[in-house]
Scaffold this active site. Sequence first.
Site, PDB file in Angstrom:
ATOM      1  N   CYS B 108       0.887  -1.166   0.000  1.00  0.00           N
ATOM      2  CA  CYS B 108       0.000   0.000   0.000  1.00  0.00           C
ATOM      3  C   CYS B 108       0.916   1.204   0.000  1.00  0.00           C
ATOM      4  O   CYS B 108       1.597   1.469   0.984  1.00  0.00           O
ATOM      5  CB  CYS B 108      -0.911   0.045   1.222  1.00  0.00           C
ATOM      6  SG  CYS B 108      -1.861   1.581   1.307  1.00  0.00           S
ATOM      7  N   CYS B 111      -0.778   4.384   2.589  1.00  0.00           N
ATOM      8  CA  CYS B 111      -0.514   4.277   4.034  1.00  0.00           C
ATOM      9  C   CYS B 111      -0.177   2.830   4.320  1.00  0.00           C
ATOM     10  O   CYS B 111       0.959   2.434   4.135  1.00  0.00           O
ATOM     11  CB  CYS B 111      -1.680   4.800   4.869  1.00  0.00           C
ATOM     12  SG  CYS B 111      -3.303   4.237   4.387  1.00  0.00           S
ATOM     13  N   SER B 112      -1.129   2.042   4.732  1.00  0.00           N
ATOM     14  CA  SER B 112      -0.863   0.620   4.950  1.00  0.00           C
ATOM     15  C   SER B 112      -2.145  -0.168   4.852  1.00  0.00           C
ATOM     16  O   SER B 112      -2.412  -1.022   5.676  1.00  0.00           O
ATOM     17  CB  SER B 112      -0.273   0.367   6.317  1.00  0.00           C
ATOM     18  OG  SER B 112       0.817   1.166   6.518  1.00  0.00           O
ATOM     19  N   CYS B 113      -2.946   0.116   3.846  1.00  0.00           N
ATOM     20  CA  CYS B 113      -4.172  -0.641   3.678  1.00  0.00           C
ATOM     21  C   CYS B 113      -3.793  -2.110   3.518  1.00  0.00           C
ATOM     22  O   CYS B 113      -2.815  -2.438   2.850  1.00  0.00           O
ATOM     23  CB  CYS B 113      -4.945  -0.136   2.476  1.00  0.00           C
ATOM     24  SG  CYS B 113      -5.415   1.589   2.679  1.00  0.00           S
TER      25      CYS B 113
END
Lengths: 103, 204
Positions: B108, B111-113
């Site tokens: 991702c 962000c950090s999906c």
Amino acid sequence: MTTPAQFDEPWQAQLFALTVALNEAGHFGWTDWTAAFGAELKARGAVRELDGGADYWAAWLVALEGLLDRSGMAARGEAERVRADWERAYLATPHGQPVRLEG
Amino acid sequence: MPHDDPDHPHSLLPSDPALRVKALETILTAKGLVDPAALDAILETYEEKVGPHLGARVVARAWSDSAFRDRLLADATAAVAELGISGRQGEHVVAVENTPETHNMVVCTLCSCYPWPLLGIPPAWYKSDAYRARAVREPRKVLAEFGVALPEGQRVRVWDSTAEVRYLVVPMRPEGSEGLDEAALAALVTRDSMIGTGLPERPA
């Protein structure tokens, strides 16, 4: 396989749960959240490379504080005041007693 | 620290971020924006129930049941719901299957999906700037650092997750796993193999 620990510190779990709870209650869309969080990560990453550990959760906290300030759900001044109240409560409570906010 | 330590008569002061989170929680619950019971339920789910073992169950089912595999690849959100797994943010799960021709890898860049309901909270390296930047630019090099060497002819496809779409890699079933039941198969499925930065374990 074993499941690794999900969070390094309890406040990270609290922060995560708070964010998910706000989203589930309909106070902001998940896309709004990821946009705010992505912007914060990008701004920080431009200054210093992020390792994805403690600095990730630090960025998450700043992003959520900003979003809640802008929406008025928790204005910055209010958040700072309540944080100071908690600090005072911890310092005034004898060790071993439950810590509570006055009023 | 002993309870009667005269140098520390008061409660141990939490860290600055811990106090800030407490402040937000106090304000939001006082305003009725967040229900403390809902908070507890989310914490319990993520600390005790959700983790890569759920994703591993999905992959093992896909390996042993071809009709399920087809449903998973067609509509993963619906297929994982059959196993009682559902997302909280209404995100759409997309399963991408590794083949001898294509190895899939997930990142991702925003962000950090991540497919939380299937894999739990992402590991630190997934959230790091280094991985987020390099997975797209030089995936083979990143894979090599994870100890994954792919055959020459197998291409790497990198999927960038978003707030709406989360990818789950369905790795190839390892050789020698014929005849294993679903539980034994699930034990071979590592977290990294479902992100695409690893391969499943070989049967002993």
